[in-house]
Design an enzyme around this catalytic site. Sequence first.
Site, PDB file in Angstrom:
ATOM      1  N   GLU A 140       0.846  -1.192   0.000  1.00 15.21           N
ATOM      2  CA  GLU A 140       0.000   0.000   0.000  1.00 15.21           C
ATOM      3  C   GLU A 140       0.882   1.243   0.000  1.00 15.21           C
ATOM      4  O   GLU A 140       1.858   1.321   0.746  1.00 15.21           O
ATOM      5  CB  GLU A 140      -0.901   0.022   1.243  1.00 15.21           C
ATOM      6  CG  GLU A 140      -1.987  -1.031   1.220  1.00 15.21           C
ATOM      7  CD  GLU A 140      -2.948  -0.877   2.391  1.00 15.21           C
ATOM      8  OE1 GLU A 140      -2.924   0.178   3.057  1.00 15.21           O
ATOM      9  OE2 GLU A 140      -3.714  -1.821   2.643  1.00 15.21           O
ATOM     10  N   GLU A 190      -8.778   0.266  -4.720  1.00 19.02           N
ATOM     11  CA  GLU A 190      -9.727  -0.034  -3.644  1.00 19.02           C
ATOM     12  C   GLU A 190     -10.589   1.165  -3.272  1.00 19.02           C
ATOM     13  O   GLU A 190     -10.120   2.300  -3.172  1.00 19.02           O
ATOM     14  CB  GLU A 190      -8.977  -0.518  -2.388  1.00 19.02           C
ATOM     15  CG  GLU A 190      -9.919  -0.829  -1.227  1.00 19.02           C
ATOM     16  CD  GLU A 190      -9.292  -1.641  -0.119  1.00 19.02           C
ATOM     17  OE1 GLU A 190     -10.005  -2.011   0.834  1.00 19.02           O
ATOM     18  OE2 GLU A 190      -8.086  -1.925  -0.197  1.00 19.02           O
TER      19      GLU A 190
END
Length: 204
Positions: free
Chosen positions: A54, A121
């Site tokens: 991430e 996401e």
Amino acid sequence: FQAEDGIRDSSTSRGLGDVYKRQLPYNRDFSESTTVKRVLSIMKKTSCDGVKIEGNTELKDVIKYLSKKKVPVMAHLGLQPQKFSSSKKFKIYGKDKRDLDNIISDSLCLEKSGAVSILLEGMLTNIAKEVTKTLSIPTIGIGASEYCDGQILVSEDMLGIFRDNHPKFVKKYADLSKNIKVAVNKYSNEVNNNKFPNKKFRYD
């Protein structure tokens, strides 16, 4: 995704073979030495095909280095859950007018750095669609519409193992939490009533 070696997710991709990537837990220290050390450790301890990290463009040098080391990296843009202490604090990406330009710029930067795919996401449909159209590498969506090249859900979420609050994009395909509760209660009752273990489950 807090365990050092990550958790396997349930994923499917259109036209892509099965790929098993490990999640690199979020860390504020994105220095090459620290991140690379953690990644290589995970690769050594597991049989994963690559890692997912991430972060935005602050990861470009790390991805470049890992790419040179032949470590496939899936980048992760949009909502980045590990940066939040609770799912209740999640914010959908794309509501700011600058978000589209920013994520297009970030995704192209990470692709150029060597990312083999990008997870998108919790973002608005039009943004996920535009990013997928722009990139030459696959996009994998989780709460990012059907316009991504592949899809992923966390296994525990889709199987209904936990009953906590879930984001809108989570669809439960089972309610295993109910079955688990029944099984645990049955086990506890049998132990308390001396029904388990018994002769069938011992070594004489």
